[in-house]
Design an enzyme around this catalytic site. Structure first.
Site, PDB file in Angstrom:
ATOM      1  N   LYS A   1      -9.002  13.851   4.034  1.00 65.17           N
ATOM      2  CA  LYS A   1      -7.954  12.578   4.042  1.00 65.17           C
ATOM      3  C   LYS A   1      -7.071  12.687   5.217  1.00 65.17           C
ATOM      4  CE  LYS A   1      -6.585  14.021  -0.164  1.00 65.17           C
ATOM      5  NZ  LYS A   1      -6.285  12.664  -0.778  1.00 65.17           N
ATOM      6  N   ARG A   2      -6.440  11.695   5.605  1.00 65.21           N
ATOM      7  CA  ARG A   2      -5.569  11.790   6.774  1.00 65.21           C
ATOM      8  C   ARG A   2      -4.450  12.913   6.481  1.00 65.21           C
ATOM      9  NH1 ARG A   2      -5.585   8.149  11.337  1.00 65.21           N
ATOM     10  NH2 ARG A   2      -3.748   9.083  11.602  1.00 65.21           N
TER      11      ARG A   2
ATOM     12  N   LYS B   1       0.806  14.595   1.576  1.00 63.79           N
ATOM     13  CA  LYS B   1      -0.619  14.629   1.093  1.00 63.79           C
ATOM     14  C   LYS B   1      -0.800  16.335   0.892  1.00 63.79           C
ATOM     15  CE  LYS B   1      -3.125  10.855   3.053  1.00 63.79           C
ATOM     16  NZ  LYS B   1      -3.846  10.011   1.720  1.00 63.79           N
TER      17      LYS B   1
ATOM     18  N   HIS C   1       0.621  -1.109  -0.115  1.00 63.26           N
ATOM     19  CA  HIS C   1       0.053   0.100  -0.209  1.00 63.26           C
ATOM     20  C   HIS C   1       0.739   1.135  -0.121  1.00 63.26           C
ATOM     21  CE1 HIS C   1      -4.294  -1.125   0.493  1.00 63.26           C
ATOM     22  NE2 HIS C   1      -3.585  -2.399   1.131  1.00 63.26           N
TER      23      HIS C   1
ATOM     24  N   LYS D   1     -14.254   8.642  -4.831  1.00 63.89           N
ATOM     25  CA  LYS D   1     -15.537   9.046  -4.318  1.00 63.89           C
ATOM     26  C   LYS D   1     -16.258  10.386  -4.865  1.00 63.89           C
ATOM     27  CE  LYS D   1     -14.126   6.678  -0.201  1.00 63.89           C
ATOM     28  NZ  LYS D   1     -13.497   6.761   1.105  1.00 63.89           N
TER      29      LYS D   1
ATOM     30  N   THR E   1      -8.457   6.874  -2.790  1.00 62.10           N
ATOM     31  CA  THR E   1      -9.705   6.323  -2.915  1.00 62.10           C
ATOM     32  C   THR E   1     -10.847   7.546  -2.941  1.00 62.10           C
ATOM     33  OG1 THR E   1      -9.774   5.502  -0.730  1.00 62.10           O
ATOM     34  CG2 THR E   1      -9.586   3.606  -2.387  1.00 62.10           C
TER      35      THR E   1
HETATM   36  C1  LIG Z   1     -12.250   7.466   1.503  1.00 59.89           C
HETATM   37  C2  LIG Z   1     -11.831   7.726   2.730  1.00 59.89           C
HETATM   38  C3  LIG Z   1     -10.466   8.002   3.119  1.00 59.89           C
HETATM   39  C4  LIG Z   1      -9.361   7.798   2.019  1.00 59.89           C
HETATM   40  O1  LIG Z   1      -9.120   9.047   1.568  1.00 59.89           O
HETATM   41  P1  LIG Z   1      -7.840   9.290   0.493  1.00 59.89           P
HETATM   42  O2  LIG Z   1      -8.124  10.672   0.232  1.00 59.89           O
HETATM   43  O3  LIG Z   1      -7.646   8.194  -0.620  1.00 59.89           O
HETATM   44  O4  LIG Z   1      -6.579   9.296   1.467  1.00 59.89           O
HETATM   45  C5  LIG Z   1      -9.990   8.121   4.392  1.00 59.89           C
HETATM   46  N1  LIG Z   1     -10.990   8.232   5.399  1.00 59.89           N
HETATM   47  C6  LIG Z   1     -12.171   8.177   5.180  1.00 59.89           C
HETATM   48  C7  LIG Z   1     -13.422   8.461   6.291  1.00 59.89           C
HETATM   49  C8  LIG Z   1     -12.679   7.680   3.849  1.00 59.89           C
HETATM   50  O5  LIG Z   1     -13.941   7.664   3.762  1.00 59.89           O
END
Ligand SMILES: *Cc1c(COP(=O)(O)O)cnc(C)c1O
Length: 793
Positions: free
Chosen positions: A523-524, A529, A335, A635, A631
């Site tokens: 995101k985290r 990032k 990952h 979305k 991911t």
């Molecule tokens: C989809 C999702 C992530 C992943 O987000 P990235 O932008 O791909 O790092 C993290 N936390 C939650 C709650 C999510 O739904």
């Protein structure tokens, strides 16, 4: 239909009576939630049983993951069961609102971020495709922490999803097993969560283990009034499943974390082997014909030596036979290429926690050295680079690649980087083992449930097949020139933005303008990032607006949501910085609401479901080469936001599918960074040269901003311009990418004004999201790695 409305209604009444000794008119929303959930469990119980029996005799895949970021269960289960409308009516009849009832459920926050959410999306796709695939993980009592923002700082408080137990997680006492560590044994108690598919009777299982002491209490110590001693073993055992380490960048709390990993993989393997023996006896050669185990990142990799222990020590197989079986059973997903996230265990600690597993790991290591010697005789340097045990460290990713039949990356670019850069020599050694499986997300949760308004429009246009066959989305493309559809889309987007604005006003007390551009980064929090790049640009925009109040811009609302690992000071400094800049801008009357900045507290699956559908711009601005897939980007895309991002991770495939002209790509590419590094990168160059950049970077240390004496901002400043013992200055190229970031933001701001053209771009993104369904990803895993086929009951 699964169940008659009147029957379900009476089941709910019964359950509320059983659980709370109340009649419906006395119950509150939380009690209705529990009663309803139990009634649903009763309704699916026969199907759950039948599914288990159907799967038992054939080949099954098992997904081992330290994280499952499931979020709430009720709403999703109702939709998947096709009961959402009926239940809404039932609740209305008895005086309740379904949304309010659903809101009383706490998120199952058993994950950090993308990796854990991926596991959850995979569970949904597996069952919806009727595939015999089960999850194995840990029932963390307190999951990931709850984030509070106090004076702009992140404060962590414990997650309490199990305060009153969880209705959806059911104990299976008869399948308990014992896990043995160097310092004693613990009981692993299984809890099963049903995984309900869309439009299918199949019900799969997510099994989560809870750690318990062998003895409930040291009664002698208690009677001697030594109460701490009396509970010492109990606490030590229960600590194993107490919290998820809120950390996906480094590994801390090392000993306990290793114990967690061994705990859940050993328990899961014992469970799998016991069930295998029940059907196939001791014919273990057949194990790979009936069992495939996917290791989600390095966290469960200790399963490889554990299976060797079970096969050799317990079942009496010869080493070589056992090794051949193990190698054909496991597959590994990589990952990340961030070296600090590739787990390495110090041998002293590993030996102390799992002494027998250490011996086995050593033997695997020596056996691998023999193989290397055979393939690359006398190549000492290669041996040193590829050794599983290097000096004092056990390299879990190397163990994973050697001990499995497949290693996959999670997006095309990421797999390419693995094959040709990061794991080049491993690819040379085992070329046939490497493959790509681009991540995906389930459209059931992230479109059908999160955006019913857009889902309705889609179904009106192309029917409802897209819910289980996301490639159907392509059929939407022909409506791109249909003005009526464009208008409908814009209305829906506007509605979702209003809903989010209401939520933000209610929860944060900030009023935002639904007609402004919603530019969202959720995101985290991590340096790669680059939330720092985003907030520095916002500060620069603010200064420019102050200087030039007549500057023409379309109003923008910048929205952030992010948790930081508790010990990660730069991430915490960035959260404080975002909140301080938000305070300054939101309270400056001169800005006249042209820009607003919002930090969403405690970003999780439930708030995510409100955020993705409301976005105009999806911020995916990681340093090229660092985000394995992402991911969140998917979305956003399927909810009609345009990607503003670098050519990184799955962004590459998103613009491949939807067209680069319908998204906003900026910044250094992987090759540019390689080249810049070779040439020697000096961040002082962009710092001096880029207009306005010095001003915002200096604001970190010249007294303009105030971090309350914590030194957090100085640390951010130094990370950009001075570096540290472990890295060069600005290792994530924030300053170098600033200018192009700003230029591209300006273009976005201008383009947004033409609402029709914008809506068409969004529509093309939606129409080309088909590839990013986790159904597609799971079909690829099933066919190419696990070799499992659909088993519909
Ligand atoms: C989809 C999702 C992530 C992943 O987000 P990235 O932008 O791909 O790092 C993290 N936390 C939650 C709650 C999510 O739904």
């Amino acid at each position: 239909m699964l169940i008659e409305k009147s029957l379900l209604k009476s089941k709910i009444e019964n359950q509320v009576g059983v659980l709370f000794n109340k009649s419906i008119d006395e119950a509150n929303e939380f009690e209705i939630y529990q009663g309803l959930s139990k009634a649903l469990l009763e309704t699916i119980s026969k199907n759950w049983l039948e599914t288990r029996k159907k799967y038992e005799t054939g080949k099954q895949a098992f997904y081992f993951s330290a994280e499952f970021l499931m979020g709430r269960a009720l709403g999703n289960n109702l939709i998947n069961l096709g009961l959402d409308k009926e239940v809404k009516e039932i609740l209305k009849e008895i005086g309740f609102d379904l949304n309010s009832v659903e809101a009383t459920e706490e998120d199952a926050g058993l994950g950090n971020g993308g990796l854990g959410r991926l596991a959850a999306c995979f569970m949904d796709s597996l069952v919806t495709l009727n595939l015999p695939g089960q999850g194995y993980g840990i029932k963390y009592k307190n999951g990931i922490f709850k984030q509070k923002i106090v004076d702009g700082f992140q404060v962590e408080t414990p997650e309490t999803w199990l305060r009153y137990g969880d209705v959806w997680t059911i104990c299976r006492p008869c399948e308990e097993v014992v896990v043995e560590f160097g310092d004693g044994k613990v009981r692993a108690v299984p809890y099963d969560m049903p995984v309900i598919g869309y439009g299918t009777k199949n019900v799969n299982t997510l099994r989560l283990w809870e750690a318990k002491a062998m003895e409930e209490l040291n009664l002698k110590a208690f009677n001697d009034q030594d109460y701490d001693e009396a509970l010492k073993d109990v606490n030590a055992a229960e600590d194993i499943s107490r919290i998820l380490y809120p950390n996906d960048s480094t590994n801390e709390g090392k000993k306990l974390r290793l114990k967690q990993q061994y705990f859940f993989t050993s328990a899961s393997l014992q469970d799998i082997i016991r069930k295998f023996k029940k059907i196939h006896g001791t014919d273990f050669e057949k194990l790979p014909e009936f069992v495939s185990i996917q290791l989600n990142d390095t966290h469960p990799v200790i399963a490889i030596p554990e299976l060797m222990r079970i096969l050799c020590d317990v079942e009496g197989l010869l080493w070589n036979d056992a090794w051949a079986i193990a190698q054909k059973t496991f597959a590994y997903t990589n990952h990340t290429i961030l070296s600090e996230a590739l787990e390495k265990w110090w041998i002293g600690l590993y030996e102390e926690v799992v002494p027998r597993i250490f011996q086995i790991t050593q033997r695997i290591h020596f056996q691998f050295l023999d193989l290397l010697e055979e393939k690359f005789p006398k190549d000492k340097e290669r041996r040193e680079r590829m050794s599983i045990i290097q000096g004092n460290l056990i390299h879990m990713a190397w163990l994973a690649i050697y001990g499995s039949f497949a290693t996959n990356g999670v997006a095309a670019l990421h797999t390419d980087i693995l094959k040709h850069i990061e794991l080049k020599e491993w690819y040379e050694l085992f070329p046939e083992r490497f493959l790509n499986k681009t991540n995906g997300i389930t459209q059931r949760r992230w479109l059908l449930e999160a955006n019913p308004e857009l889902s309705k429009l889609i179904t009106e246009l192309i029917g409802d097949k897209w819910i289980t066959d996301f490639s159907q989305m392509k059929n939407l493309e022909k409506y791109v020139a249909d003005e009526k559809v464009t208008d409908r889309f814009l209305e829906i987007k506007s509605e979702k933005k209003k809903q989010l604005a209401q939520f933000i006003e209610k929860t944060q007390g900030i009023k935002i303008n639904p007609d402004s551009i919603f530019d969202i980064q959720i995101k985290r929090l991590h340096e790669y990032k680059r939330q720092l790049l985003n907030i520095l640009h916002i500060l620069d925009l603010y200064y420019r607006l102050k200087e030039n109040p007549n500057m023409e811009i379309h109003p923008v609302t910048y929205i952030f949501g992010a948790k930081s690992a508790p010990g990660y000071m730069r991430a915490k400094g960035t959260i404080r910085l975002i909140n301080e800049v938000a305070q300054i801008i939101n309270n400056d009357p001169e800005i006249k609401d042209m820009i607003k900045v919002v930090f969403i507290e405690n970003y999780n699956v439930s708030s995510a479901a409100l955020l993705f559908p409301a976005a105009d711009i999806s911020e995916q601005i990681s340093t090229a080469g660092k985000e394995a897939s992402g991911t969140g980007n998917m979305k956003f895309m399927i909810n009609g936001a345009l990607t503003f991002g670098t050519l990184d991770g799955a962004n590459v495939e998103i613009v491949e599918e939807a067209g680069i002209e319908n998204n906003y790509i900026f910044g250094l590419k992987v090759e540019d960074i390689e080249e810049l590094k070779k040439k020697g990168y000096d961040p002082h160059v962009p710092y001096e040269k880029t207009k306005g950049l010095k001003r915002v970077v200096d604001a970190l240390i010249d007294g303009t901003l105030n971090d309350e004496g914590t030194g957090l901002y100085k640390e951010l400043y130094d990370s950009l311009l001075k570096g540290a013992s472990w890295h060069k200055p600005d290792q994530y190229f924030v300053l170098e990418d600033f200018e192009d970031f700003r230029k591209t933001q300006e273009k976005i701001n201008k383009d947004f004004a033409d609402r029709k053209v914008w809506a068409k771009k969004a529509w093309i993104n939606i129409s080309n999201g088909g590839k990013f369904s986790s159904d597609r990803t799971i079909e690829e895993y099933a066919k190419e790695i696990w070799k499992i086929a659909s088993q519909k009951i």
